[in-house]
Design an enzyme around this catalytic site. Structure first.
Site, short mmCIF file in Angstrom:
data_model
loop_
_atom_site.label_atom_id
_atom_site.label_comp_id
_atom_site.label_asym_id
_atom_site.label_seq_id
_atom_site.Cartn_x
_atom_site.Cartn_y
_atom_site.Cartn_z
N LYS A 76 -8.08 8.48 4.23
CA LYS A 76 -8.00 7.06 3.91
C LYS A 76 -9.34 6.44 4.30
O LYS A 76 -9.92 6.79 5.33
CB LYS A 76 -6.86 6.42 4.70
N SER A 151 -0.21 0.49 2.90
CA SER A 151 -1.59 0.39 2.48
C SER A 151 -2.26 1.73 2.19
O SER A 151 -3.31 1.77 1.55
CB SER A 151 -2.39 -0.33 3.56
N SER A 175 2.61 1.72 6.60
CA SER A 175 1.56 2.06 5.62
C SER A 175 1.38 3.55 5.34
O SER A 175 0.64 3.92 4.43
CB SER A 175 0.22 1.48 6.06
#
Lengths: 486, 484
Positions: A76, A151, A175
């Site tokens: 990420k 997210s 997330s």
């Protein structure tokens, strides 16, 4: 090859069925062919990846291969990577090249993993749909009109689409787990303090925790082993021995006590999601587990408390983005105030600004006691709810999210977006670990089963998830997207 | 005419003498090129985290013990949020609700020897900010973050001081404590001690405090005195002219010896303090505190008492010599070298201090070492040289002519003549050369003779080029002159 789990690929590399270079090249080719549509990567580091793949192949030949040697992964874009852009999904950091590696990035490299690139995410991890990214929304591989969740939406979509076998994400309020559920993969949020936060761009420091998204609980175990552990650079990381998670996966479930929080099966839960989750729980019963209902009475306060604490911390954490030392800076500032105002007005997106404003307000004189202190009190009650429940049962189960993945652009109102995290957010407030495992479908969109365990009981959590995956094949389902591509 | 009373409270920021910063491993050394001592943590890079320097904690605890303060079991770091270019994270990590050092007391001594106790409200740990450099950047501002993250102990007093002199005595007392403890170099010129001064005035006898002004960043004992003097006068004039003091932050301008308004209370920041989620609460059990106590050196007050009671020095001498660690250590080394505390005290406070003052040097910079001075004193005590010659030798040591008193005594032939025969010879010569003075002396009564003998002593000393022992000269002369 792109259908295989990390564990299978590791075995293939070990057996010499293919090299790391072949494996990584294949993944990079898939990214090149498919990601134009998916948008799951912000940055692909092909050249570096292939060099590292070659190094892993040489290390294996020399008999010096680490546990993840040669396995491709994605990170990420919240994890700092030395010499590579670390954007956090924001215009603010569009040109930010980190001068150092996050602790988990170092650990993965030491284990031999090959990073293929940085995945898309909601801006500064603020969002539940990946639509707040400066780099545009990510599409759900199961249905390109749906969001992948957020997210860590890029990480989840990339794994689901077979671009990489696994990826790292972060989870502040759901997330990792919610996008894992939306994309039909397995995602683990470890106990707060289990994985170092050093080098993870901070959103809400007391809630943030990095963890793996992968195709199976066994793969999550393999990755957690590599990234967990005390880090002297993170005072909130805990000095506790990291167990051999893989070795404990096969502990039988006989006598396991499962609690179903009644608050997680109430209003707002999509009936198809509920059906899938209840079916999954029946599977556990068939494996010898006992199921009972429990109560987490302060659940309804989790979202309000979270939306005080997380923005408060974020408003302070994001103050460093001021245009002075790194990141976006407005053109031709006329004075200091102008520099601050325009830099931050231009650099941050709408959701980030909203949360900075909320957080600044809740910390300000005259409001601090009513908001911040009260929210901390609620947080202690929520934590106590879980501790009390774990006196009765070994694990808790319920849906990861109230609905399957929703359509892109469907959630217009911020509060209805915040309600997406109703089952995941309390877990971060309590600091306990949670995992989302694929448990069926609602229409063509995956459903996630969330399993929660006491602090530092990841071994049990992973074992419980793994046993389910031994008995079911939901985690083996692959979307049609990209199926024809090699 | 209204009588006014001044009320002063001080916030003193002491830079702690740790090797590395309070939350990072970067060096704290002074004077490096800009931004060469700032690591990713000090720069506030995305993703970095603070790790508390345990030495800073130990130093703060020692300070707390030195002022007899309560050391709470738990203290907490908080974030003080505000934007400024030399504040890299947009917040300063500090302590507010639960500081590491609780209430304590500092005893101050004024010039007239009176003592007072000033209460300390608390002391807390925090990180320093960087520096903004406004010159030479073509209208832009340069930022040097070397200082960012340097550990500071902020010592907050109660408003207990009633004059500029008391304020200065308080800062000097703190200076002595922190340098004694070795927790700060106390170098004010390099910013190791900086003061914010809160000043208000009120009619004598009034219980309520007047409205205060806070004067920021006053960086020397002298400036503290001047800033307070100016500010007190300004406030009294303002009130007497029918005006009102407003609560504000003011800046002291040392070029003009005046304070100027910076910002008023209305313009003040809301710092939005909240507990720093990146740092755990600091918990100190009694075993830890006891351990730190055991590591503490002798403090100024203890030293003063020992000098007085064991070494037999006067209260005044003991006070002066114990006033700074450097002074006390120098004195004790001289005492060791010469074996006589009173002589050592006289020389350190006399000749040495005079020379240091004249050349504006700190005792640590003295060109004469304690061992050299001790050696010199020994030669006075064993009558090798006269007191007068000793001053010459001291000056020669000061000027670096040789590295010991003995070498200078030899080179200059200052060894005192104590051989009675040789002195008698010189006396006989002087008596023979001064018939008029001898006659006058012998006619004089005892009282006058006492004054007149000086002439003969002087002549003999001159003849011996200062090497004759003056006491010996004196008594032999008396014998010979009184004989006839």
């Amino acid at each position: 090859m792109h259908d295989k789990t990390l564990t299978e690929l590791a075995a293939g590399l070990q057996a010499g069925e293919f090299s790391s270079r072949e494996l990584c090249q294949a993944a990079l080719d898939r990214i090149e062919h498919l990601d134009g549509e998916l948008n799951s990567f912000i940055t692909v580091t092909a050249e570096q990846a292939l060099a590292n793949a070659d190094a892993a192949d040489r290390a294996r030949e020399a008999g010096d291969a680490g546990p993840l040697a040669g396995l491709p992964l994605a990170l990420k874009d919240i994890f700092c990577t030395q010499g590579v852009r670390t954007s956090c999904g924001s215009k603010m950091l569009d040109d930010f090249v980190s001068p150092y590696d996050a602790s988990v990035v170092e650990k993965l490299r030491q284990a031999g993993a090959v990073n293929l690139g940085k995945t898309n995410m909601d801006e500064f991890a603020m969002g539940s749909s990946n639509e707040s990214s400066f780099y545009g929304p990510v599409k759900n591989p199961w249905d390109l009109s749906a969001v992948p969740g957020g997210s860590s939406g890029g990480s989840a979509a990339a794994v689901a689409a077979g671009l990489v076998p696994a990826a790292l994400g972060t989870d502040t309020g759901g997330s990792i787990r919610q996008p894992a559920a939306f994309c039909g993969i397995t995602g683990l949020k470890p106990t707060y303090g289990r994985v170092s936060r050093y080098g993870m761009v901070a959103f809400a420091s007391s809630l943030d925790q990095g963890g793996p998204l992968a195709r199976s609980a066994a793969d999550c175990a393999l990755l957690l082993e590599a990234i967990a552990g005390h880090d002297v650079r993170d005072s909130t990381s805990v000095a506790r021995v990291v167990p051999d998670y893989t070795a404990e996966l096969d502990t039988p479930l006989t006598g396991l006590k499962i609690g179903l929080p009644k608050e997680y099966f109430g209003d707002g839960l999509d009936p198809e999601v509920e059906t899938a989750v209840r079916e999954a729980i029946k599977v556990y019963e068939s494996l010898g587990a006992k199921v009972c209902e429990v109560s987490l009475p302060h659940t309804h306060l989790a979202i309000p408390a979270y939306y005080v604490i997380a923005p408060a911390e974020a408003s302070s954490n994001l103050s460093r983005f001021d245009g002075v030392r790194f990141g976006h800076r407005c053109d031709d500032p006329t004075n200091l105030e102008d520099l601050y105002k325009r830099t931050r007005a231009e650099g941050f997106g709408e959701e980030v600004k909203r949360r900075i404003l909320i957080g600044t307000h809740t910390l300000s004189e005259g409001f601090f006691d009513a908001y911040y202190l009260k929210a901390q009190q609620v947080r202690r009650l929520i934590r106590q709810d879980f501790l009390d429940a774990f006196d009765e049962v070994d694990v808790l189960m319920g849906p990861t999210a109230p609905t399957p993945a929703f359509d892109l652009g469907a959630q217009k109102d911020p509060v209805s977006m915040y309600l997406q995290d109703i089952y995941t957010i309390a877990v971060n407030l309590a600091g306990i670990p949670g995992i989302s495992v694929p448990a069926g479908f609602a229409g063509n969109r995956p459903v996630g089963l969330q399993v929660l365990a006491p602090h530092f009981a990841e071994a049990q959590l992973l074992g419980v998830a793994h046993q389910f995956q031994q008995a079911t094949d939901w985690h083996l389902k692959r979307p049609a997207f990209g199926k024809e591509t090699a | 005419m209204m009588q006014w009373e001044t009320v002063i409270g001080l916030e003193v920021h002491v830079q702690l003498a740790t090797q590395s910063k309070i939350f990072s491993g970067a060096s704290t050394a002074f004077g490096a090129d800009p931004n060469t001592q700032a690591c990713a943590v000090d720069l506030g890079m995305p993703g970095v985290l603070p790790v508390l320097n345990e030495n800073a904690v130990a130093m703060a605890v020692k300070f707390g013990l030195a002022i007899d303060a309560e050391i709470p079991e738990t203290s907490l770091f908080e974030r003080k949020n505000y934007f400024y270019p030399d504040l890299p994270k947009g917040y300063q990590t500090s302590q507010m609700a639960q500081p590491i050092v609780g209430t304590g007391n500092v005893e101050i001594t004024l010039d007239d020897g009176t003592t007072r106790t000033i209460r300390v409200h608390h002391a807390h740990l925090e990180e320093d900010a960087g520096k903004s450099l406004h010159e030479d950047y073509h209208g832009m501002t340069g930022i040097d973050l070397n200082r960012a993250g340097t550990p500071l102990l902020e010592i907050v007093s109660e408003p207990d001081m009633r004059s500029a002199k008391e304020a200065v005595a308080y800062i000097k007392a703190l200076h002595a404590i922190v340098t004694y403890l070795g927790i700060s170099d106390g170098n004010m010129a390099e910013g190791s001690m900086r003061c914010d001064v809160n000043v208000s005035v009120r009619p004598k006898g009034q219980a309520a405090f007047g409205t205060r002004a806070e004067i920021k960043n006053v960086n020397s004992f002298r400036f503290v005195e001047k800033a307070i003097a100016f500010e007190v006068e300004r406030q009294i004039e303002l009130i007497e002219d029918g005006g009102e003091v407003i609560q504000e932050t003011r800046l002291f301008d040392p070029e003009r010896d005046e304070t100027r308004g910076m910002r008023t209370k209305e313009e003040a920041n809301d710092y939005r303090y909240f507990p720093c989620p990146d740092l755990l609460p600091v918990t100190l059990d009694s075993a830890y505190v006891d351990h730190q106590r055991a590591l503490m050196p002798e403090l100024p007050s203890e030293k003063r008492q020992r000098f007085e009671n064991q070494l037999g020095l006067s209260a005044y001498d003991a006070g002066v010599l114990a006033s700074s660690r450097a002074m006390a250590e120098y004195f004790e080394a001289v005492k060791e070298a010469c074996g006589n505390a009173k002589q050592a005290a006289n020389w350190v406070q006399g000749e040495l201090s005079a020379n240091l003052n004249r050349e504006n040097l700190e005792i640590g910079d003295s060109p004469v070492t304690a061992e050299q001075l001790g050696g010199l004193i020994q030669r006075v005590m064993d009558d090798t040289i006269s007191g007068k010659a000793a001053k010459q030798v001291f000056q020669a040591l000061w000027d670096g002519e040789a590295d010991s008193a003995d070498a200078i005594i030899d080179a200059r032939g200052l060894k005192q003549v104590t051989d009675t025969g040789a002195i008698e010879g010189m006396i006989d010569q002087v008596i023979a050369d001064s018939p008029v003075q001898v006659a006058q002396y012998r006619e004089a009564d005892e009282a006058k003779r006492g004054k007149m003998i000086g002439y003969f002593v002087g002549q003999v000393m001159k003849a011996s080029r200062g090497t004759a022992n003056p006491q010996q000269v004196n008594s032999l002369l008396k014998q010979k002159l009184d004989q006839a």
